[in-house]
Motif scaffolding. Structure first.
Motif, PDB file in Angstrom:
ATOM      1  N   THR A  37       0.825  -1.209   0.000  1.00  0.00           N
ATOM      2  CA  THR A  37       0.000   0.000   0.000  1.00  0.00           C
ATOM      3  C   THR A  37       0.859   1.259   0.000  1.00  0.00           C
ATOM      4  OG1 THR A  37      -0.161  -0.081   2.411  1.00  0.00           O
ATOM      5  CG2 THR A  37      -1.921  -1.141   1.160  1.00  0.00           C
ATOM      6  N   GLY A  64       0.543   5.658   0.885  1.00  0.00           N
ATOM      7  CA  GLY A  64      -0.244   6.725   1.493  1.00  0.00           C
ATOM      8  C   GLY A  64      -0.424   6.524   2.983  1.00  0.00           C
ATOM      9  N   ILE A 120      -3.055   8.469   4.951  1.00  0.00           N
ATOM     10  CA  ILE A 120      -4.473   8.587   5.315  1.00  0.00           C
ATOM     11  C   ILE A 120      -5.327   7.767   4.362  1.00  0.00           C
ATOM     12  CG2 ILE A 120      -6.400  10.178   5.631  1.00  0.00           C
ATOM     13  CD1 ILE A 120      -4.329  12.332   6.333  1.00  0.00           C
ATOM     14  N   TRP A 121      -5.193   8.058   3.073  1.00  0.00           N
ATOM     15  CA  TRP A 121      -5.955   7.306   2.076  1.00  0.00           C
ATOM     16  C   TRP A 121      -5.058   6.190   1.538  1.00  0.00           C
ATOM     17  CZ3 TRP A 121     -10.772   8.605   2.541  1.00  0.00           C
ATOM     18  CH2 TRP A 121     -11.086   9.906   2.901  1.00  0.00           C
ATOM     19  N   MET A 122      -5.171   5.033   2.154  1.00  0.00           N
ATOM     20  CA  MET A 122      -4.326   3.902   1.766  1.00  0.00           C
ATOM     21  C   MET A 122      -4.769   3.353   0.418  1.00  0.00           C
ATOM     22  SD  MET A 122      -2.228   3.648   4.305  1.00  0.00           S
ATOM     23  CE  MET A 122      -1.542   2.010   4.286  1.00  0.00           C
ATOM     24  N   LYS A 123      -3.822   3.196  -0.456  1.00  0.00           N
ATOM     25  CA  LYS A 123      -4.117   2.681  -1.786  1.00  0.00           C
ATOM     26  C   LYS A 123      -3.169   1.531  -2.102  1.00  0.00           C
ATOM     27  CE  LYS A 123      -4.212   4.041  -6.673  1.00  0.00           C
ATOM     28  NZ  LYS A 123      -3.919   5.123  -7.646  1.00  0.00           N
ATOM     29  N   GLN A 124      -3.732   0.407  -2.575  1.00  0.00           N
ATOM     30  CA  GLN A 124      -2.893  -0.728  -2.928  1.00  0.00           C
ATOM     31  C   GLN A 124      -2.238  -0.469  -4.273  1.00  0.00           C
ATOM     32  OE1 GLN A 124      -4.614  -4.623  -2.471  1.00  0.00           O
ATOM     33  NE2 GLN A 124      -3.097  -5.595  -3.807  1.00  0.00           N
TER      34      GLN A 124
END
Length: 323
Positions: free
Chosen positions: A18, A20, A22-26
């Motif tokens: 992942t 980020g 705050i806004w976790m993105k795979q």
């Protein structure tokens, strides 16, 4: 041995990567195990070999339910372990045990050996409490230690003796399958043969099945009925122990065995030196994962992934050289 106590089919374990705060993105996945299949024969041993990071221990963790597979199935004595409900799960925990590489870190240093061995018996209500002490003495005797050893702490034993205690703990609940994860690699060379022979004697006496994970090819050859070779999350070759050691087919298996110390120095062959480094499981090569390092690579090796196919009775290999 026609029956299998454990069947692993197309097992995959991908760890998400992942990005980020705050806004976790795979952004990707580490493909630690990527479509592995094998079976452990009832009363026999399946050896799993390969370089560090190839996915051997992750496979073991999935079997022990320490990790949850991304896909695929693990079937133990006819039951898919991912579908087990609570009573069956307790049965599975008792039936599948493990012996790890470092006996000092796997044994609680604050507990006496007697307490270490009695804990699984008490937790699982395996036997009446009045019989626990007798069972502990019996376990110590099975692994070649005196009953008085139960009064001592792990640090009062040698490395080989601590591994015997770890084996005794694995035997406490009368399992059907024991996963041996590098069981002798942390021991002195002089002690390895003793512990290896002990494991074989215990297997013959109790009809146990072993999944043996090891770097030491001599140990794997000596103990295993069948050997599977892993590279970067994939199984590249599977064959009977004697067949594989006498007739290695996959270029990676050849390199692996050529780097091992020979039993007879006079018959030592030339060591095969592989070019480059092991690719990252986060971004594995297309096609055959071994092709960037393979001395026999062909153009098609980079385009399509070879399938593990039988090229001789009981001998399977994933390589275009043998189509």
């Amino acid at each position: 041995m026609s029956t299998a106590v454990l069947r692993v089919e197309d097992l995959k374990k991908h760890f998400p990567v992942t990005k980020g705060l705050i806004w976790m993105k795979q952004v990707g996945a580490v493909k630690a195990v990527d479509g592995v299949s094998f079976s452990v024969p009832t009363g026999g041993t399946f050896g799993l070999v390969g370089e560090s990071g190839c996915g051997k221990t992750t496979t073991a963790k999935c079997i022990l339910r320490v990790e949850t597979p991304t896909s695929g199935s693990i079937v133990f004595e006819g039951k898919d372990i991912e579908r087990l409900v609570k009573p069956e799960l307790k049965w599975y925990r008792r039936s599948v045990q493990a012996v790890f590489q470092d006996p000092f870190s796997s044994l609680n240093p604050r507990m006496r050996v007697g307490s270490i061995l009695s804990e699984p018996l008490v937790v699982h209500n395996a036997i009446p409490r009045r019989e626990v002490e007798h069972r502990v003495a019996e376990l110590l005797e099975i692994v070649g230690l005196s009953p008085g050893a139960g009064r001592l702490y792990p640090h009062e034993f040698s490395g080989g003796q601590r591994q015997r205690i770890a084996i005794a703990r694995a035997l406490a609940l009368n399992p059907a399958l024991i996963i041996l994860d590098e069981p002798v690699s942390a021991l002195d060379v002089s002690i390895r043969a003793q512990v290896t022979n002990l494991l074989q004697d215990i297997q013959a006496k109790f009809g146990l099945s072993y999944l043996l994970i090891a770097h030491d090819l001599a140990v794997v050859e000596h103990m295993s009925d069948t050997i599977g070779v892993m590279y970067l999350g994939k199984m590249v070759e599977v064959a009977g122990s004697r067949e594989l050691c006498q007739k290695t087919l996959h270029p990676y298996t050849r390199a692996l065995f050529s780097a091992a110390l020979p039993a007879d120095p006079d018959q030592a062959g030339d060591e095969i030196i592989l070019s480059g480094e092991v690719p990252s499981p986060l971004n594995p090569p297309a096609g055959c994962r071994f092709h960037p390092r393979c001395p026999h690579a062909m153009p098609r090796c980079a385009d399509a992934e070879p399938v593990l196919r039988e090229v001789a009775p009981g001998h399977r290999v994933a390589c275009y050289l043998y189509e």
